[in-house]
Design an enzyme around this catalytic site. Structure first.
Site, mmCIF file in Angstrom:
data_model
loop_
_atom_site.group_PDB
_atom_site.id
_atom_site.type_symbol
_atom_site.label_atom_id
_atom_site.label_comp_id
_atom_site.label_asym_id
_atom_site.label_seq_id
_atom_site.Cartn_x
_atom_site.Cartn_y
_atom_site.Cartn_z
ATOM 1 N N SER A 1 0.932 -1.368 -0.020
ATOM 2 C CA SER A 1 0.107 -0.074 0.040
ATOM 3 C C SER A 1 0.949 1.240 -0.072
ATOM 4 O O SER A 1 1.557 1.248 -0.926
ATOM 5 C CB SER A 1 -1.070 0.144 1.249
ATOM 6 N N ASP B 1 -5.724 -3.150 -3.089
ATOM 7 C CA ASP B 1 -5.095 -2.883 -1.884
ATOM 8 C C ASP B 1 -4.180 -4.073 -1.346
ATOM 9 O O ASP B 1 -4.835 -4.997 -0.899
ATOM 10 C CB ASP B 1 -5.615 -1.970 -0.727
#
Length: 751
Positions: free
Chosen positions: A78, A224
């Site tokens: 991320s 993500d």
């Protein structure tokens, strides 16, 4: 509430994903000998996800550089993948910090280009359709995007920063070896990305479901990586390193006393699920590995206003372990060799030998070749590539427009991908105008614009406007560009509308006419870059007027006006609601001619000029407008209520009622000052808010010979302005020089 809902959805997904197996994109790597002795310890850096909290990673990197600690491999998830990927591309911690300032990041996480980058046609659309979010039209249904953010601007920011290594296909060939972790949206598996396009890998790793549009890469739909592996210790271990430095900025768990809202409880649920996976990764650490936990407290993952503080806390966490980090440092000469090896791998983008439009995206092939063709035969810079991307993306029909590099037979090609809006490309925009002076006078208009895009290969558009309220209107136009650059165009148009026109004696309203008209014409125009436009054409307007309020014996009747039309427009304002910088200018001439079949000959000239300048939260605006019936001396124009100008109302002599004075000619100048209020730019109720005042001087005249500064009216106002999703909202008080005063509640276009 909406943010909390997104977090809940992400948490539900995470509960399935945290136990998924890791799918590696490359085999285990052998230790490298770059930057020093092959016998030294190879150091791997693990950077966790955590949204805005991940800015602490930059602080850790700054301390590592100060202590001469080399990094041989990076694994990130991320925000850790974005910071780690930029460092792996050869940027220093200081360069990353300078690039990812609060303003840069906030802008990068918005899709819509800066208004200065929009095409002039899209800027013109902003003038009357102020609701910021268009709805897609497809198959007769309204469509929403797959995410609140497609990531277009973020991708272009990352492209510019990583351009020198854009030709690298394997992340082992970067200045520092790198892996990014994403999550397969279909299977829930963790996907470790070790080759392909670096920017796409970083984008995939931080694409929060529901916020960012998922990223397609290597045949997978990726989101993500924090949902499957927020702290990729095992990924870094598999890269052939001897020691790990692990930085965990993940979500903290809150005490019972702090769990006092739906949002905080939702955050806690997500934190529990992600922390479970992170704890499993922490258990894999060996005694000689180093774990850093920056003390970020309850800082939000979405709060980009705390970047500087997060970086500082990252530095503090690294300095607290300074002795252990120092044991991993290289002597100055060896560290310089390490830096030189990193720099040598950042060699810059090669010369472009050809263009290649991605398979399945030939719809925009001619436009892309026309736009990027001049780059063939030379090595472009990031700014130039970005400007060319904006030139096409600013037309508004694309969900993403991106570029990359490929190599074939020793030749480098620029790979171009233009993806049509998945929720369009047809769309509808809305506008709303409400006004109340708290004295019994109120009005409203609600409008919608339907845009049918790409009706021709060159990007033609068929537009329909519908407005209801005090001034109903139905209009259509067909925008037909002559070439793929869309500079020259022809535009047939037609409209039907009705409006109220007052007949005044001073400030005394004698009557009010209802004027209904039908107008048609053809315009020929030329866009001047994205800042201006020249347009000319022929118009015909027919209609009828009747007395709506007042003496029914007043003269009314039919009219038939045929005229030439010409307009020059210039627009470099950064915003139409509350401009902070730039200027706009327009001048329009309309000439009615009996030779065209018009009932009279007359010339109407109008002009408008606005300049905005800011310092910090303070903005000053100078705004002037004027108009003239050039043949008013013969009295013909005076008898035609359609062409009379009115003043009165907010910022148009604010102390008197709206449209309370009229004349054949008018002029008005305004000087405005407003200051943004509220902390962090959030303003009032999380809406940007401004306190301001105005000074206005102007009047109307029956004849230009009567116009003088001494005959001008002097008015002013105090106002609170809110920059809402529906447009600018003002609550104001107007003050006149003769004791006149008025109150206003105003929503809609002002400038």
């Amino acid at each position: 509430m909406f943010r909390s809902l997104l977090l809940c959805l992400a948490a539900i997904f995470a509960s399935v994903a945290v136990s998924a197996p890791v799918v590696l994109a490359a085999d285990r790597l052998e230790p490298s000998t770059e930057g020093g002795s092959a016998s030294r310890l190879r150091i791997g850096l693990v950077l966790s996800g955590g949204g805005a909290r991940g800015m602490a990673h930059i602080g850790v990197l700054k301390v590592l550089e100060e202590l001469n600690v080399p990094i041989d491999a990076i694994a990130g998830t991320s925000m850790g993948a974005m910071v780690g990927g930029l460092y792996a591309s050869g940027l220093s911690a200081g360069e990353i910090e300078a690039a990812l300032t609060m303003g840069t990041l906030q802008d990068a996480f918005r899709d819509r280009p800066a208004r200065s980058d929009l095409t002039f046609r899209r800027k013109s659309e902003d003038q009357n359709f102020l609701v910021r979010f268009p709805l897609g039209l497809k198959g007769g249904d309204f469509r929403l995007p797959k995410g609140l953010v497609t990531g277009q601007k973020l991708s272009q920011t990352l492209r510019r920063l990583t351009l020198p290594v854009a030709a690298a296909r394997s992340f082992d060939d970067l200045p520092t070896r790198f892996r990014a972790v994403a999550t397969d949206l279909e299977s829930g598996e963790a996907v470790v990305l070790g080759d392909g396009d670096l920017v796409t890998a970083m984008r995939a790793s931080l694409s929060v479901p529901g916020v960012f549009v998922p990223v397609e890469m290597n045949g997978r739909l990726l989101v993500d990586g924090g949902l499957a592996d927020n702290l990729p210790v095992s990924v870094a271990r598999a890269m052939g390193v001897d020691r790990l430095i692990v930085v965990d900025v993940g979500f903290p768990l809150q005490t019972r006393e702090r769990l006092d809202s739906v949002g905080k409880i939702s955050n806690q649920m997500l934190a529990i699920l992600i922390r479970r996976g992170s704890n499993a990764q922490r258990d894999m650490l060996e005694p000689d590995d180093l774990l850093l936990d920056p003390q970020l407290g309850d800082a939000s993952s979405f709060d980009l206003s705390r970047i500087a503080r997060s970086i500082e806390l990252g530095e503090q966490a690294a300095r607290a372990s300074g002795e252990r980090l120092a044991s991993l440092a290289l002597p100055p000469a060896a560290y310089r060799a390490y830096l030189a090896a990193r720099e040598s791998a950042r060699q810059g983008v090669p010369q472009i030998d050809y263009l290649h439009v991605a398979e399945g995206e030939q719809r925009y092939g001619r436009s892309l070749n026309a736009l990027f063709g001049p780059l063939v035969g030379r090595a472009p810079d990031g700014e130039e590539l970005g400007q060319r991307v904006i030139a096409l993306y600013g037309q508004g029909n694309l969900e993403t427009l991106d570029y990359g590099f490929e190599q074939r037979d020793g030749r480098y090609g620029l790979l171009l991908a233009a993806r049509r809006n998945s929720w369009g490309p047809n769309y509808v925009r809305f506008g709303l105008n409400l006004q109340d002076d708290f004295a019994g006078n109120s009005s409203y208009n609600a409008a919608a614009r339907f845009v049918l895009s790409e009706i021709t290969a060159r990007g033609g558009e068929w537009v329909w406007d519908l407005q209801i309220g005090e001034s109903p209107r139905l209009a259509t136009e067909v925008f037909l560009p002559f070439d793929y650059s869309r500079r020259w165009f022809v535009m047939p148009l037609a409209r039907v509308e009705a409006r109220n026109v007052p007949l005044l004696d001073g400030q005394r309203r004698l009557a009010e006419f209802r004027v209904r008209s039908v107008e048609s014409g053809v315009d020929l125009g030329r866009e001047l870059g994205n800042w201006g436009e020249l347009r000319a054409g022929v118009r015909r307007q027919t209609g009828h007027s009747r007395v709506r309020v007042g003496d029914p014996e007043l003269p009314v009747g039919d009219f038939d006006s045929r005229s030439y039309f010409a307009r020059f427009s210039y627009d470099k304002l950064d915003d139409v609601n509350f401009p902070r910088k730039g200027q706009s200018f327009s001048m329009e001439w309309r000439g009615e001619r009996t030779g065209l079949g018009s009932g009279r000959s007359a010339d109407l000239l109008t002009a408008d000029w606005l300049v905005a300048r800011s310092r910090g939260r303070n903005t000053a605006v100078f705004w002037a407008s004027g108009g003239a019936n050039l043949d008013s001396a013969d009295g013909v124009a005076a008898a035609d209520v359609r062409t009379r100008f009115t003043l009165g109302g907010f910022l148009n002599l604010s102390g008197i009622a709206p449209d309370s004075i009229s004349g054949n000619d008018f002029a008005i100048a305004r000087l405005l000052y407003y200051r943004q209020i509220g902390s962090g730019g959030e303003g009032f109720l999380n809406v940007p808010a401004y306190l301001g005042m105005s000074y206005e001087v102007g009047n109307v005249w029956e004849s230009r010979s009567d116009a003088s500064f001494s005959g001008a009216r002097h008015n002013g106002s105090l106002f609170l302005g809110l920059d809402t999703l529906l447009g600018p909202l003002y609550l104001g008080a107007g003050i006149g020089e003769q004791g006149d005063d008025a109150l206003y509640l105003f929503l809609g276009r002002t400038f």
